[in-house]
Design a protein around this motif. Structure first.
Motif, PDB file in Angstrom:
ATOM      1  N   LYS A  38     -26.501   4.914 -12.098  1.00  0.00           N
ATOM      2  CA  LYS A  38     -25.723   6.057 -11.612  1.00  0.00           C
ATOM      3  C   LYS A  38     -25.865   7.227 -12.590  1.00  0.00           C
ATOM      4  N   GLY A  39     -25.754   6.955 -13.881  1.00  0.00           N
ATOM      5  CA  GLY A  39     -25.908   8.012 -14.886  1.00  0.00           C
ATOM      6  C   GLY A  39     -27.269   8.677 -14.834  1.00  0.00           C
ATOM      7  N   GLY A  40     -28.296   7.896 -14.555  1.00  0.00           N
ATOM      8  CA  GLY A  40     -29.656   8.428 -14.517  1.00  0.00           C
ATOM      9  C   GLY A  40     -29.930   9.355 -13.348  1.00  0.00           C
ATOM     10  N   LYS A  41     -29.043   9.339 -12.344  1.00  0.00           N
ATOM     11  CA  LYS A  41     -29.220  10.204 -11.170  1.00  0.00           C
ATOM     12  C   LYS A  41     -28.572  11.573 -11.340  1.00  0.00           C
ATOM     13  N   CYS A  42     -27.850  11.775 -12.436  1.00  0.00           N
ATOM     14  CA  CYS A  42     -27.052  12.989 -12.600  1.00  0.00           C
ATOM     15  C   CYS A  42     -27.888  14.181 -13.062  1.00  0.00           C
ATOM     16  N   LYS A  43     -27.520  15.363 -12.582  1.00  0.00           N
ATOM     17  CA  LYS A  43     -28.204  16.591 -12.970  1.00  0.00           C
ATOM     18  C   LYS A  43     -27.904  16.942 -14.422  1.00  0.00           C
ATOM     19  N   GLY A  44     -28.892  17.516 -15.086  1.00  0.00           N
ATOM     20  CA  GLY A  44     -28.684  18.053 -16.423  1.00  0.00           C
ATOM     21  C   GLY A  44     -28.555  17.015 -17.519  1.00  0.00           C
ATOM     22  N   ILE A  45     -28.866  15.754 -17.207  1.00  0.00           N
ATOM     23  CA  ILE A  45     -28.768  14.685 -18.194  1.00  0.00           C
ATOM     24  C   ILE A  45     -30.170  14.342 -18.694  1.00  0.00           C
ATOM     25  N   ASP A  46     -30.341  14.353 -20.007  1.00  0.00           N
ATOM     26  CA  ASP A  46     -31.655  14.094 -20.595  1.00  0.00           C
ATOM     27  C   ASP A  46     -31.920  12.611 -20.844  1.00  0.00           C
ATOM     28  N   ARG A  47     -30.854  11.846 -21.098  1.00  0.00           N
ATOM     29  CA  ARG A  47     -31.049  10.422 -21.363  1.00  0.00           C
ATOM     30  C   ARG A  47     -29.738   9.679 -21.156  1.00  0.00           C
ATOM     31  N   VAL A  48     -29.855   8.380 -20.880  1.00  0.00           N
ATOM     32  CA  VAL A  48     -28.685   7.510 -20.720  1.00  0.00           C
ATOM     33  C   VAL A  48     -28.857   6.347 -21.691  1.00  0.00           C
ATOM     34  N   ILE A  49     -27.880   6.152 -22.566  1.00  0.00           N
ATOM     35  CA  ILE A  49     -27.958   5.125 -23.606  1.00  0.00           C
ATOM     36  C   ILE A  49     -26.779   4.171 -23.473  1.00  0.00           C
ATOM     37  N   VAL A  50     -27.051   2.893 -23.510  1.00  0.00           N
ATOM     38  CA  VAL A  50     -25.983   1.891 -23.584  1.00  0.00           C
ATOM     39  C   VAL A  50     -25.735   1.582 -25.055  1.00  0.00           C
ATOM     40  N   PRO A 103     -18.739   1.555 -11.817  1.00  0.00           N
ATOM     41  CA  PRO A 103     -20.014   1.779 -11.108  1.00  0.00           C
ATOM     42  C   PRO A 103     -19.887   2.652  -9.876  1.00  0.00           C
ATOM     43  N   LEU A 104     -18.663   2.913  -9.410  1.00  0.00           N
ATOM     44  CA  LEU A 104     -18.475   3.702  -8.194  1.00  0.00           C
ATOM     45  C   LEU A 104     -18.175   5.176  -8.468  1.00  0.00           C
ATOM     46  N   ILE A 105     -18.182   5.581  -9.728  1.00  0.00           N
ATOM     47  CA  ILE A 105     -17.920   6.991 -10.019  1.00  0.00           C
ATOM     48  C   ILE A 105     -18.998   7.855  -9.375  1.00  0.00           C
ATOM     49  N   GLU A 106     -18.595   9.008  -8.852  1.00  0.00           N
ATOM     50  CA  GLU A 106     -19.538   9.868  -8.137  1.00  0.00           C
ATOM     51  C   GLU A 106     -20.314  10.760  -9.104  1.00  0.00           C
ATOM     52  N   GLU A 107     -21.562  11.003  -8.749  1.00  0.00           N
ATOM     53  CA  GLU A 107     -22.420  11.833  -9.600  1.00  0.00           C
ATOM     54  C   GLU A 107     -21.840  13.242  -9.762  1.00  0.00           C
ATOM     55  N   ASP A 108     -21.213  13.770  -8.707  1.00  0.00           N
ATOM     56  CA  ASP A 108     -20.613  15.106  -8.790  1.00  0.00           C
ATOM     57  C   ASP A 108     -19.503  15.154  -9.842  1.00  0.00           C
ATOM     58  N   ASN A 109     -18.779  14.052  -9.997  1.00  0.00           N
ATOM     59  CA  ASN A 109     -17.726  14.002 -11.012  1.00  0.00           C
ATOM     60  C   ASN A 109     -18.310  14.076 -12.416  1.00  0.00           C
ATOM     61  N   ILE A 110     -19.385  13.336 -12.620  1.00  0.00           N
ATOM     62  CA  ILE A 110     -20.048  13.364 -13.931  1.00  0.00           C
ATOM     63  C   ILE A 110     -20.583  14.769 -14.202  1.00  0.00           C
ATOM     64  N   GLU A 111     -21.112  15.413 -13.159  1.00  0.00           N
ATOM     65  CA  GLU A 111     -21.626  16.778 -13.295  1.00  0.00           C
ATOM     66  C   GLU A 111     -20.525  17.749 -13.711  1.00  0.00           C
ATOM     67  N   LEU A 112     -19.315  17.597 -13.167  1.00  0.00           N
ATOM     68  CA  LEU A 112     -18.188  18.454 -13.563  1.00  0.00           C
ATOM     69  C   LEU A 112     -17.854  18.285 -15.041  1.00  0.00           C
ATOM     70  N   VAL A 113     -17.873  17.045 -15.509  1.00  0.00           N
ATOM     71  CA  VAL A 113     -17.597  16.785 -16.926  1.00  0.00           C
ATOM     72  C   VAL A 113     -18.679  17.433 -17.790  1.00  0.00           C
ATOM     73  N   ARG A 114     -19.926  17.312 -17.362  1.00  0.00           N
ATOM     74  CA  ARG A 114     -21.031  17.927 -18.113  1.00  0.00           C
ATOM     75  C   ARG A 114     -20.862  19.436 -18.193  1.00  0.00           C
ATOM     76  N   LYS A 224     -10.980  15.127  -6.166  1.00  0.00           N
ATOM     77  CA  LYS A 224     -10.168  14.556  -5.090  1.00  0.00           C
ATOM     78  C   LYS A 224     -10.314  13.046  -4.960  1.00  0.00           C
ATOM     79  N   ASN A 225     -11.496  12.533  -5.301  1.00  0.00           N
ATOM     80  CA  ASN A 225     -11.716  11.099  -5.123  1.00  0.00           C
ATOM     81  C   ASN A 225     -11.188  10.314  -6.318  1.00  0.00           C
ATOM     82  N   ILE A 226     -11.007   9.025  -6.129  1.00  0.00           N
ATOM     83  CA  ILE A 226     -10.472   8.156  -7.171  1.00  0.00           C
ATOM     84  C   ILE A 226     -11.524   7.103  -7.523  1.00  0.00           C
ATOM     85  N   PRO A 227     -12.208   7.243  -8.669  1.00  0.00           N
ATOM     86  CA  PRO A 227     -13.159   6.196  -9.067  1.00  0.00           C
ATOM     87  C   PRO A 227     -12.418   4.885  -9.303  1.00  0.00           C
TER      88      PRO A 227
END
Length: 245
Positions: A38-50, A103-114, A224-227
């Motif tokens: 899910k993190g890898g699908k987000c706009k403006g993200i260069d890398r995803v690290i665990v 795992p159900l958090i929406e990509e748009d939500n992550i984009e807002l945080v970014r 509006k949505n609830i992860p």
């Protein structure tokens, strides 16, 4: 130097309510892989690290191709674990702390945080809230409430009902529940993890109050949505049933 934006997913094997949660599988994929993808699908993200302190999680993540780093077992919070990883990467300037059990958090939500932390020069940290109207949720100490100013910066977070309605229906109050995802400027993350706990933080057991009491600014975006997080085996079974459809 390049200024990268990284999603970092802190992952522990131990959990008081669901041991080994990151490695539970739905559709042949462990939860941690669902979150990583899910993190890898987000706009403006260069890398995803665990970021983990457990070799089992490390090996599974390596197996599905994730960038993953081992961290100390002594960390008291996910922020500390993330800060250790960032300290090894001077190229990372902005960090999204994405919980490994959502795992159900929406990509748009992550984009807002970014956007809240990358595009707002005044913000040290960014996060999300949602409007709540159910009285049980408003009074539930496990759901953290937030009030913010007219410019969208947090004024306070509390397990109590805030604001207190002395004059019922006179202020047109809305109540907002906090969602546990954060964006950080690198300097803010380092500051947060190096300064002492504050009285408000210790009283409420809320790490973000350390930032507020030290004058840091937290940008708040309303969604509006609830992860739905996975905290119990029942939560996991619901998620599994959902994705297996």
């Amino acid at each position: 130097m390049e200024k990268q934006t990284a999603i970092i997913i802190p992952a522990r094997y131990g959990s008081s309510r669901l041991e080994g949660k990151p490695l539970l599988k739905a559709c042949e994929k462990p939860i941690i892989q669902w979150v990583w993808e899910k993190g890898g699908k987000c706009k403006g993200i260069d890398r995803v690290i665990v970021a983990t302190d457990d070799e089992r999680i490390y090996n599974v993540c390596k197996g599905f191709g994730a960038e993953v780093e081992m961290t100390s077992t002594e960390h008291k919070s996910g922020s500390d674990r993330i800060a250790e990883v960032v300290s090894r990467h001077p190229e990372i300037a902005y960090i999204i702390n994405l919980q490994g059990d959502e795992p159900l958090i929406e990509e748009d939500n992550i984009e807002l945080v970014r956007k809240g932390v990358v595009e707002d020069d005044s913000a040290d940290i960014s996060t999300l809230v949602r409007e709540i109207t159910d009285e049980d949720e408003i009074n539930n100490p496990n759901l953290v409430k937030c009030v913010f100013d007219i410019n969208g910066y947090a004024m306070y977070f509390s397990r109590s009902k805030i604001p207190y309605e002395r004059n019922v229906n006179q202020g047109g109050w809305k109540f907002y529940g906090h969602l546990g995802i954060y964006g950080y400027k690198k300097e803010a993350l380092f500051k947060m993890t190096r300064i002492e706990q504050t009285p408000c933080e210790m009283a409420e057991s809320l790490e973000q109050l350390r930032a507020l009491q030290n004058g840091m600014k937290i940008k708040v975006s309303v969604v509006k949505n609830i992860p739905v997080g996975i905290d119990t085996i029942e939560d996991f079974e619901k998620f599994k049933a959902m994705v297996e459809k």
